[in-house]
Design a protein around this motif. Structure first.
Motif, short mmCIF file in Angstrom:
data_model
loop_
_atom_site.label_atom_id
_atom_site.label_comp_id
_atom_site.label_asym_id
_atom_site.label_seq_id
_atom_site.Cartn_x
_atom_site.Cartn_y
_atom_site.Cartn_z
N ALA A 122 -93.36 59.52 61.41
CA ALA A 122 -94.02 59.42 60.10
C ALA A 122 -93.48 58.22 59.32
CB ALA A 122 -93.81 60.72 59.31
N HIS A 123 -92.17 57.99 59.38
CA HIS A 123 -91.57 56.83 58.73
C HIS A 123 -92.21 55.55 59.22
CE1 HIS A 123 -88.20 57.83 56.19
NE2 HIS A 123 -87.72 58.70 57.07
N VAL A 124 -92.31 55.45 60.55
CA VAL A 124 -92.83 54.23 61.15
C VAL A 124 -94.27 54.02 60.73
CG1 VAL A 124 -93.36 53.08 63.33
CG2 VAL A 124 -91.30 54.48 63.14
N ARG A 138 -98.62 51.24 55.54
CA ARG A 138 -98.50 51.31 54.07
C ARG A 138 -99.39 52.41 53.51
NH1 ARG A 138 -98.24 45.76 55.09
NH2 ARG A 138 -96.17 44.97 54.68
N VAL A 139 -99.26 53.57 54.10
CA VAL A 139 -99.99 54.75 53.58
C VAL A 139 -98.95 55.71 53.01
CG1 VAL A 139 -101.94 54.63 55.16
CG2 VAL A 139 -99.89 55.89 55.85
N PRO A 140 -99.37 56.63 52.12
CA PRO A 140 -98.43 57.60 51.56
C PRO A 140 -97.76 58.41 52.67
CG PRO A 140 -100.57 57.74 50.48
CD PRO A 140 -100.74 56.80 51.62
N ARG A 141 -96.53 58.83 52.44
CA ARG A 141 -95.78 59.59 53.45
C ARG A 141 -96.53 60.82 53.92
NH1 ARG A 141 -90.54 59.82 54.78
NH2 ARG A 141 -91.29 61.35 56.27
N ILE A 142 -97.21 61.47 52.96
CA ILE A 142 -97.86 62.73 53.33
C ILE A 142 -98.97 62.49 54.38
CG2 ILE A 142 -99.47 62.67 51.36
CD1 ILE A 142 -99.00 65.76 51.29
#
Ligand SMILES: Nc1ncnc2c1ncn2[C@@H]1O[C@H](COP(=O)(O)OP(=O)(O)OP(=O)(O)O)[C@@H](O)[C@H]1O
Ligand SMILES: [Mg+2]
Length: 524
Positions: A396-398, A404-408
């Protein structure tokens, strides 16, 4: 007639001698195989003759015992003779000279009563009592009357290891706990699952060859990709009537069940067409639990992987014990290529070494079934990190950094991707929540075709290594932490100008660096 056929590995000859003497002194007729048949395409005529004159087999089951092919054939033959009489342990006894029992297969022999070699007097008493209850020699099934009703797989002499899996397949096929969702509820079904090239087909073939005596009704080898044409070769439309007339248990192997294009119910409908059938599926997907007892095939164990690859430990480790890759590399080593050169080529940019050696797109076939962008992205992360494991969080971090999308959003995509890759046997859980790529060529294994978001290939690799630097305890940590390129531990510098991860090389072989030219002894 022999009371006891003493089965042991040549390496244990000295340890077995006092046991043989004690048995003979105890009044028992004992056969010991002094000829030392070392390798087999099947059991030799001499051994069969002596076994068929013996009441029971006594296996001196040391840790080296399962490694001797001939021992396994002897044991399996006596075990199946007992099975034919309704009790597989009737004709097999085990002496375990080791402190633990986990090397003994099948599992049900581990608690055999004759398990101790320490007290020879008690052991002889036990053996006498056991053979005293048997009133004649074991009956072996007819030899060389192969009842291959459909398809005739050839014996594969290169087959190595997988002993515990062979017995697992057998036990599961004979357990009464695997009802199918087909309406053919009495059928016993087992599914061998695993990624492409991991050895599912070879295991199924070897099982059929070694255990065919358990299936007097015959063995059918059905190609799951062309089921109708395969089954048509039996020459009847009334399959139920056909096997009813045979009237004995048979083995029905459906190889390469096409899980990617058929629903579970359609695959289950390919199971044995009669309750006397035992069905063995091989398939890549892990998504069909109801199909039968699952046996998940992982990498080949390290000692056998090393043998298959021609002896080089690092080369075996570089492809994660993947048998198809090991076999290709082993062939190249035997043809004269240097293992160090092969290792470096494996981590060099360009066409996959495995594809070159096989002269076909083998790495592509491994990931061909990956058909969603999320799974393709997570696979890129996992292969970029290899041999470091990743978690869904890492992925998810990668993805968040690359897209450049929100973490969720990234988290949801990562979770979807991980789920799909696990179902396709391309990611394997290890050490809690960490996952490792179960791939044969991690440096090269990218998704098969540009997905809807192809730009994320190179973009994902840099952030992958940045968010997940090597940690102590990771597989390959020592090599990764050594970090030869540029002599820096700064993760950003491990990624080349093209965004591609550089591999750190390995101990024992000079590292050429990515993109090094073709050297002496290198495959074309
Ligand atoms: N136990 C083994 N010992 C030696 N070689 C093996 C073993 N298992 C597999 N191999 C090698 O790996 C190759 C691929 O194995 P296999 O065809 O059984 O894979 P698979 O899992 O059936 O793949 P697919 O999903 O593509 O059908 C074999 O041709 C053989 O060279
Ligand atoms: Mg196969």
């Amino acid at each position: 007639m022999w009371d006891v056929f003493l089965s042991y590995s040549r390496a244990d000859a000295e340890r077995v001698r006092p046991l043989a003497r004690a048995l003979r002194d105890g009044g028992l007729e004992v056969f010991t195989d002094e000829t030392g048949v070392e390798s087999f395409a099947g059991i030799s005529d001499t051994i069969r003759r002596e076994l068929s004159c013996s009441k029971a087999l006594l296996a001196f089951y040391s840790t080296g015992y399962p490694e001797r092919e001939a021992c396994q054939w002897e044991l399996t033959t006596a075990y199946l003779a007992g099975l034919g009489e309704g009790n597989p342990r009737r004709r097999v006894m085990v002496v375990n000279p080791e402190l633990t029992t986990h090397h003994i297969h099948p599992v049900e022999l581990r608690d055999a009563r004759h398990a101790s070699a320490d007290d020879l007097t008690a052991l002889v008493r036990d053996v006498r009592a056991h053979v005293g209850r048997l009133d004649g020699p074991m009956t072996l099934k007819e030899h060389r009357v192969r009842r291959w009703l459909l398809g005739t797989p050839q014996s594969r002499p290169e087959f190595l290891g997988r002993l515990s899996e062979l017995w697992q397949v057998h036990s599961a096929l004979h357990a009464h706990a695997a009802p199918l969702v087909t309406g053919r509820a009495s059928a016993h079904a087992v599914q061998i699952r695993g990624m492409a090239g991991i050895g599912k087909t070879l295991l199924a073939q070897e099982y059929a060859l070694r255990f065919e005596a358990a299936y007097p009704g015959g063995v059918c080898w059905v190609n799951g990709e062309s089921y109708d044409a395969s089954v048509h070769a039996l020459g009847t439309d009334d399959l139920h009537g056909y096997f009813d007339a045979i009237g004995e248990p048979f083995l029905w192997i459906v190889d390469a069940a096409p899980a990617h294009r058929l629903a579970a119910r359609e695959i289950a409908a390919m199971a044995a067409p009669h309750p006397l059938g035992h069905t063995l599926f091989t398939l890549r997907s892990r998504a069909y639990d109801a199909l039968g007892t699952p046996i998940d095939l992982g990498p080949l164990d390290a000692p056998h992987a090393r043998v298959l690859v021609g002896g080089d430990e690092a080369l075996a480790g570089a492809v994660d014990g993947h048998p198809l890759a090991l076999g290709l590399l082993g062939r190249a080593v035997r043809a004269g290529h240097h293992p160090g050169t092969l290792y470096d080529r494996l981590h060099t940019r360009g066409r996959s070494l495995l594809d070159t050696l096989a002269d076909e797109d083998v790495t592509g076939s491994v990931v061909r079934d990956v058909d969603t962008a999320d799974a393709a992205d997570v696979l890129r992360c996992a292969t970029a990190l290899h041999p470091l494991p990743l978690t869904t969080d890492d992925a998810a971090h990668v993805l968040a950094a690359a897209d450049r999308v929100p973490r969720i959003v990234a988290r949801r995509r990562a979770a979807n991707g991980v789920r799909e890759l696990r179902a396709r046997s391309l990611l394997t859980p290890r050490r809690g929540r960490r996952l490792v790529t179960a791939c044969c060529d991690p440096a090269r294994l990218a998704p098969p075709r540009p997905g809807p978001r192809p730009h994320r290939g190179p973009a994902a690799r840099g952030p992958a290594y940045a968010v997940r630097p090597p940690r102590p305890g990771d597989p390959g940590y020592a090599g990764l932490a050594r970090q030869p390129e540029g002599g820096t531990h700064d993760s950003a510098q491990r990624v080349g100008a093209d965004g591609r991860l550089r591999h750190p090389g390995r101990a024992g072989h000079a590292h050429r660096g990515a993109g090094a030219g073709t050297g002496h002894g290198q495959p074309a």
